[in-house]
Write an enzyme that holds these catalytic residues in place. Structure first.
Site: not given
Length: 663
Positions: A379, A436, A501
Site C-alpha cells: 500500500y 480505514r 526539496f
C-alpha cells in the site's frame, strides 16, 4: 422490509434517505404507538448523521456488558399541535411521555435526579438548543438546508460516566469539545481528533527555535521562483495562480519547498502533486459513490479523463479545498498541458499506476488495518513509493539531475515509504476513527489482547499502556530501518534546490518518529512536532552536513529513550532492533555530526566572547556617570577625591571629542 429501509450513498448525498425515514415511522409506531398515517414520510427532515457509543454503566454498573455503538440519522418532524397526533406508548419500551417547551427541557436536564441518554444530552447541548441551533432556528431547520450536513458523520464519545463497562471502553474520538471539528477543510477524521501540543510558554522559551522562526519568516525565507521569467512566459498566469493558491490550501507545508525549486522544474512538481492530490481525494471519499465498483471505475479512468480532457471536472467528491480542486480541475489541466512532453508522460504514467494500486485496496476491509507487513509495504508503495519514482524522473527530465537517478527505483521507493509509514504511525487514531486503518495486523495483533485495533485507545489501563508501547516502538523501528536508503538517495542529488526539496520532508519525518517513539499520546490524539522545531529543521536542511547532523541527533534521542525505558524495567521486544538501526544511522552520519558539533561550539564560544565584551563595555560606560552621581549626592568615606578624578577624565574626554567634531 416493505417499504424498504435501506439507503444508497446517493440517497444520503441528496438528503432524501427515504429508507431511514420509513424506519423512523416504523419505530415511532412500535415504541410510541403513533399511527403511520399521521406521519407523512415527506414531512421528515434529515439533518445529519452521528457516530455514537456508550457503555450502560449508569444503569447496570461499571462492569456492565451492555452498551450502544451505532451510526444514527437525525430526523426532525414538526406537528402544529400535540392534539394533531396520537401517542399510545408501548409499556415495554416507554414508561411515560411528556410535552415540553425549550425552557422546560433545559430545566429538566439540569435536574440530576433525571436520567437522559448521553446521545440526547450532547445533541441538545451541541445542536438543538445552542444559539442559532436547530430548535432555536426551527423555520430554517425545516425549510432550508442551512443546518444540513449530509457529507460528514459527526463523531463523539459519551460522558465519562458512560465509559468503561465489561470491555473497559475508553475514548474513541477524543474529547467532546472536538465533536464538530473542521469539516469544511479536510476529509474524514482530519481536524476532529485532539492534537497534542506543547504549551505556548514552553515553545517561546526555546529561544533557538524562536530565532529560527524569525529567520525563516523574515530574514532568510525560502525563495520563490514562481515569478521567474521562464515561468511567466510558459504558463497561463490565471490558471497558474489558481494552482499555487490551491496548493497552499491543500498542503501549506509542501507549497514553500516546491516554490523554491528551479523555474524549469517548479511547475512540473506542483502539477504532479495536485494531480495526485485530486486522485487521492477520490480514493479517500467513502460516501460520494454509489458503490465501490463505481469508485474503482473513476480511479482507473482518471489518467484518461482528467489528464486528457481539458473540460473534465468532478463535483460532489471530497470536502473543502480538495472538493474545490476537483471542481476547478480544468485550470490544473491547462498548466499540465503546457509542461514539457517528458514531464507529462511521467505524470500520466505514475498517476495510472497509483490509481491501479488504489483500486486494488478499495474493496479491502481496512477497518482493522492491513493484513501483514507485505500488504502494508505494498500500500505504501502505491501511494508514496511511486511518488518518489515520479519525482526522480521529473528531476532527470528537467536536466538538473543525472539520468542515472531515474534508474534508482529502489531508493526512490524507500524514500517514499519512509514518509508514508511515518504518517501512518502518527495518524493511528484518525485512521481508526475513519474505519480505514493501515497498521499491519501481523504486528499489532501480537500486542492486542482483545484482537481489535481499538484495544490501544484505552490508555487508562496499565497493561494496555505497556502493550501499546511495544506495538508502537516496533512500527517506529520498522520505519527507521528505511533511513540508510533515504540518506543514500540524498547523496546522489546534485542540484542544491532539489536536495533541499527532498531533504526537508525527510528530516521532518525522522523528527516525527522520534516524537512518536514510546509516546502514548499517539493513541489519544495526533502527535506533532513544534512549529519552531520545524523552522529549525528547514533552516538546517540545506546540505548533506546539516541533514546528517539532524539524523544523527534524532537517532541519538531515540537511543536514549530506548535505553532509559530498558533501565526502568520495560522489556521491549524490539529494543535491540531499535538500538541496532539507531547505531547504524549514527555511524553513517557521525562525521557530519562531529563537524557540526565543533562548528556549534566555536559559534557558541564566539557568541559568549562577544556577549562578555559587550557586557564589560556596557559596565565601564555605565560606571562613569554613576561615579559622577555619587560624588554629588554622597560625599562619604573619601570617595569625593576619586570621583573628581573620574569627572576630570570625563571632561577631558568630552574636550577631545569636541575637537574631533571640529576637525
Amino acid at each position: 422490509m416493505n417499504p424498504p429501509e435501506v439507503d444508497l450513498p446517493k440517497d444520503v448525498a441528496d438528503g432524501t434517505v427515504i429508507g431511514a425515514k420509513y424506519a423512523a415511522i416504523r419505530k415511532l409506531d412500535h415504541e410510541l404507538g403513533i399511527p403511520s398515517v399521521q406521519l407523512p414520510v415527506e414531512k421528515f427532515k434529515f439533518l445529519t448523521r452521528l457516530h455514537y457509543w456508550a457503555a450502560d454503566t449508569v444503569t447496570h454498573g461499571k462492569d456492565s456488558p451492555w452498551g450502544e455503538h451505532e451510526i444514527d440519522y437525525v430526523l426532525f418532524f414538526v406537528v402544529p399541535s400535540k392534539n394533531d397526533i396520537t401517542v399510545t406508548p408501548n409499556p415495554e419500551e416507554v414508561d411515560a411521555v411528556k410535552w415540553v417547551t425549550k425552557s422546560k427541557l433545559l430545566s429538566m436536564m439540569a435536574d440530576t435526579n433525571l436520567l437522559f441518554s448521553p446521545w440526547f444530552r450532547i445533541i441538545v447541548k451541541k445542536w438543538m438548543l445552542c444559539e442559532g441551533g436547530w430548535w432555536e432556528d426551527l423555520k430554517n431547520t425545516m425549510e432550508t438546508s442551512v443546518h444540513c450536513d449530509y457529507k460528514s458523520i459527526l463523531r463523539f464519545d459519551p460522558p465519562d460516566e458512560h465509559m468503561g463497562g465489561k470491555g473497559k471502553a475508553g475514548p474513541m474520538f477524543s474529547s467532546q469539545k472536538n465533536v464538530n471539528g473542521d469539516t469544511s477543510k479536510k476529509q474524514g477524521a482530519y481536524g476532529k481528533i485532539k492534537v497534542h501540543k506543547e504549551s505556548k510558554i514552553s515553545q517561546i522559551m526555546r529561544f533557538d527555535e524562536v530565532w529560527s522562526a524569525v529567520t525563516l519568516l523574515y530574514l532568510k525565507p525560502l525563495k520563490s521562483n514562481l515569478s521567474s521569467a521562464y515561468v511567466k512566459q510558459t504558463y497561463d498566469a490565471s490558471d497558474l495562480k489558481f494552482c499555487d493558491d490551491i496548493l497552499c490550501k491543500v498542503s501549506r507545508s509542501f507549497a514553500a519547498v516546491i516554490r523554491q525549486l528551479p523555474p524549469t522544474l517548479l511547475v512540473d512538481v506542483m502539477i504532479f502533486y495536485l494531480v495526485l492530490r485530486a486522485l487521492d481525494t477520490i480514493e479517500d471519499d467513502m460516501e460520494a459513490f454509489e458503490s465501490n465498483a463505481i469508485k474503482v471505475k473513476h480511479l482507473l479512468n482518471f489518467h484518461k479523463s482528467a489528464l486528457a480532457d481539458s473540460t473534465w471536472s468532478m463535483d460532489g467528491v471530497g470536502e473543502g479545498d480538495e472538493k474545490l480542486l476537483l471542481q476547478n480541475f480544468p485550470k490544473c489541466y491547462s498548466v499540465f498541458a503546457a509542461l514539457k512532453p517528458e514531464s507529462q508522460r511521467v505524470i500520466v504514467d505514475i498517476t495510472q499506476r497509483m490509481a491501479t494500486g488504489m483500486a486494488e485496496f478499495v474493496d479491502k476491509d481496512l477497518g482493522q488495518g492491513t493484513v501483514d507487513t507485505k500488504q502494508y509495504n505494498r500500500y505504501c508503495h502505491f501511494v508514496a513509493g511511486l511518488v518518489g519514482e515520479g519525482l526522480s524522473r521529473l528531476f532527470v527530465a528537467s536536466g538538473l539531475e543525472s539520468s542515472s537517478l531515474g534508474k534508482e527505483l529502489h531508493l526512490s521507493d524507500q524514500m517514499g515509504l519512509f514518509l508514508q509509514k511515518t504518517n501512518i504511525i502518527r495518524d493511528y487514531l484518525e485512521d481508526y476513527v475513519d474505519g480505514r486503518a493501515f497498521w499491519p495486523q501481523s504486528v499489532w495483533k501480537k500486542h492486542s489482547l482483545s484482537g481489535d485495533l481499538g484495544y490501544f485507545t484505552d490508555q487508562k489501563d496499565k497493561e494496555v499502556q505497556r502493550r501499546s508501547r511495544m506495538c508502537l516502538n516496533e512500527l517506529v523501528t520498522d520505519a527507521l530501518e528505511l533511513v540508510p536508503d533515504c540518506l543514500q538517495y540524498l547523496s546522489k542529488l546534485q542540484c542544491s534546490e532539489i536536495y533541499r526539496f527532498c531533504a526537508i520532508p525527510q528530516v521532518m519525518a525522522i523528527a516525527t518518529l522520534e516524537k512518536c517513539y514510546d509516546n502514548l499520546d499517539v493513541f489519544t490524539g495526533v502527535v506533532k512536532i513544534r512549529k519552531g522545531m520545524s523552522c529549525n529543521l528547514i533552516n538546517d536542511a540545506v546540505d548533506q552536513e546539516g541533514v546528517h547532523a539532524i539524523f544523527h541527533s534524532l537517532a541519538k534521542k531515540v537511543t536514549r529513550k530506548a535505553e532509559l525505558a530498558n533501565s526502568n524495567g520495560f522489556d521491549d521486544p524490539s529494543c535491540k532492533r531499535t538500538l541496532e538501526i539507531c547505531n547504524s544511522i549514527c555511524a553513517l552520519t557521525n562525521s557530519a555530526a562531529r563537524i557540526r558539533r565543533n562548528s556549534s561550539q566555536l559559534k557558541l564560544f564566539s557568541m559568549l566572547g562577544l556577549s562578555v565584551a559587550l557586557f564589560l563595555n556596557h559596565l565601564i560606560l555605565a560606571a562613569v556617570p554613576l561615579f559622577f552621581l555619587v560624588s554629588n549626592k554622597f560625599k562619604l568615606f573619601g570617595l569625593n577625591s576619586t570621583l573628581r578624578s573620574a569627572q576630570t577624565i570625563l571632561d577631558k574626554s568630552g574636550t577631545r571629542n569636541e575637537s574631533k567634531k571640529k576637525v
